[in-house]
Write an enzyme that holds these catalytic residues in place. Structure first.
Site, PDB file in Angstrom:
ATOM      1  CG  ASP A   9      -1.897   1.198   1.361  1.00  0.00           C
ATOM      2  OD1 ASP A   9      -2.130   1.514   0.417  1.00  0.00           O
ATOM      3  OD2 ASP A   9      -1.753   1.822   2.562  1.00  0.00           O
ATOM      4  CB  SER A  43      -2.480   3.299  -4.220  1.00  0.00           C
ATOM      5  OG  SER A  43      -3.205   4.289  -3.395  1.00  0.00           O
ATOM      6  CE  LYS A 197      -5.455  -0.685  -1.288  1.00  0.00           C
ATOM      7  NZ  LYS A 197      -4.785   0.099  -0.301  1.00  0.00           N
ATOM      8  CG  ASP A 221      -2.328   2.135   6.551  1.00  0.00           C
ATOM      9  OD1 ASP A 221      -2.772   3.255   7.198  1.00  0.00           O
ATOM     10  OD2 ASP A 221      -2.336   2.138   5.225  1.00  0.00           O
ATOM     11  CG  ASN A 224      -8.031   0.465   1.736  1.00  0.00           C
ATOM     12  OD1 ASN A 224      -7.405   0.222   2.544  1.00  0.00           O
ATOM     13  ND2 ASN A 224      -8.049   1.471   0.849  1.00  0.00           N
TER      14      ASN A 224
END
Length: 272
Positions: A9, A43, A197, A221, A224
């Site tokens: 990410d 992302s 993701k 983190d 998502n």
């Protein structure tokens, strides 16, 4: 076992709160090329919002944008879309009409392929420009929708209480199949519910690299990122991730401020 593929990410993971990519993370990631271990960016950002980090890390791998809405590569100075998942056009139009009629103070933007579109440079758009350093294409958004252009993300920016109310109203419409989620205090986003993701990571490891998920490492983190962290063999939660996420995966690293990505790569890949 040393992983054969690494996903990371960006916000809150690879970069700090000031959108800075540290020297430690850059140098450590570049060491992966000598071991032939691809490093792949993941992302909620658009491809254009990711490309500076891609170049800084000297990558030549595919990357995942819009939380899985687009998988692309950057070749010959342009984006080559490998896979994409759009919002249902009827749902795009429905969300647009609800926001425009019931929440006129909300700043509304649409993302189609790699481009960002807005109807005017309002406060929300100006705020987003300061965050990503990009400028949107200005045009009538209803006209864009009516052209049938593929819409990969709807983004709304406004005061927190208004954003929360808009989220409640949209989620009450049970016929909507899109994913509706807040990505920050002032941001509300809509994407296709299949654009995750986890699904994008699965596509890449199966279709592009033909390896097993147990041979893959992923770092993230936030909520998502949760799906991909639990899907791969080596899911690593950042030290700044919510406790619920850190408790649900086997491994964690330091925070994004303290170069947690570099530390995880050193620990699990370079073994130093």
């Amino acid at each position: 076992m040393i992983p054969k593929l690494i996903f990371s990410d960006i916000d809150g993971t690879l970069i700090n709160s000031g959108d800075e990519l540290s020297k430690e993370n850059i140098e450590t990631i570049k060491k992966l090329s000598s071991k032939d271990i691809p490093f792949i960016l993941v992302s909620a950002r658009s491809p254009e919002e990711m490309i500076d980090y891609y170049h800084c890390l000297e990558l030549n791998t595919p990357f995942i944008s819009y939380n899985g809405g687009i998988i692309s590569k950057y070749e010959h100075n342009r984006f080559k879309i490998i896979s994409d998942i759009c919002i249902d056009p009827k749902e795009t139009e429905f969300v647009y009409e609800i926001i425009r009629t019931r929440f006129p103070t909300i700043s509304l933007s649409l993302y189609s392929n790699t481009k960002w579109y807005a109807s005017k440079l309002d406060k929300g758009v100006q705020y987003q420009k300061e965050l990503n350093g990009l400028s949107p294409v200005i045009m009538d958004l209803k006209e864009l929708i009516q052209t049938g252009a593929p819409i990969h993300k709807i983004m709304m920016i406004g005061k927190t209480d208004v954003i929360i109310e808009a989220e409640k109203i949209l989620k009450k419409n049970t016929h909507l199949t899109s994913s509706i989620h807040r990505s920050g205090a002032y941001h509300l986003e809509v994407t296709n519910k299949k654009a995750t993701k986890k699904n994008a990571v699965k596509f890449i490891i199966e279709q592009l690299y033909n390896i097993d998920a147990n041979q893959v490492m992923a770092m993230g983190d936030n909520y998502n990122d949760w799906g991909m962290l639990k899907y791969v063999g080596l899911g690593v939660a950042m030290g700044n991730a919510p406790q619920e996420i850190r408790d649900s995966v086997k491994f964690s690293t330091d925070t994004c401020i303290n170069n947690g990505v570099a530390q995880a790569i050193e620990r699990f890949v370079l073994r130093r």
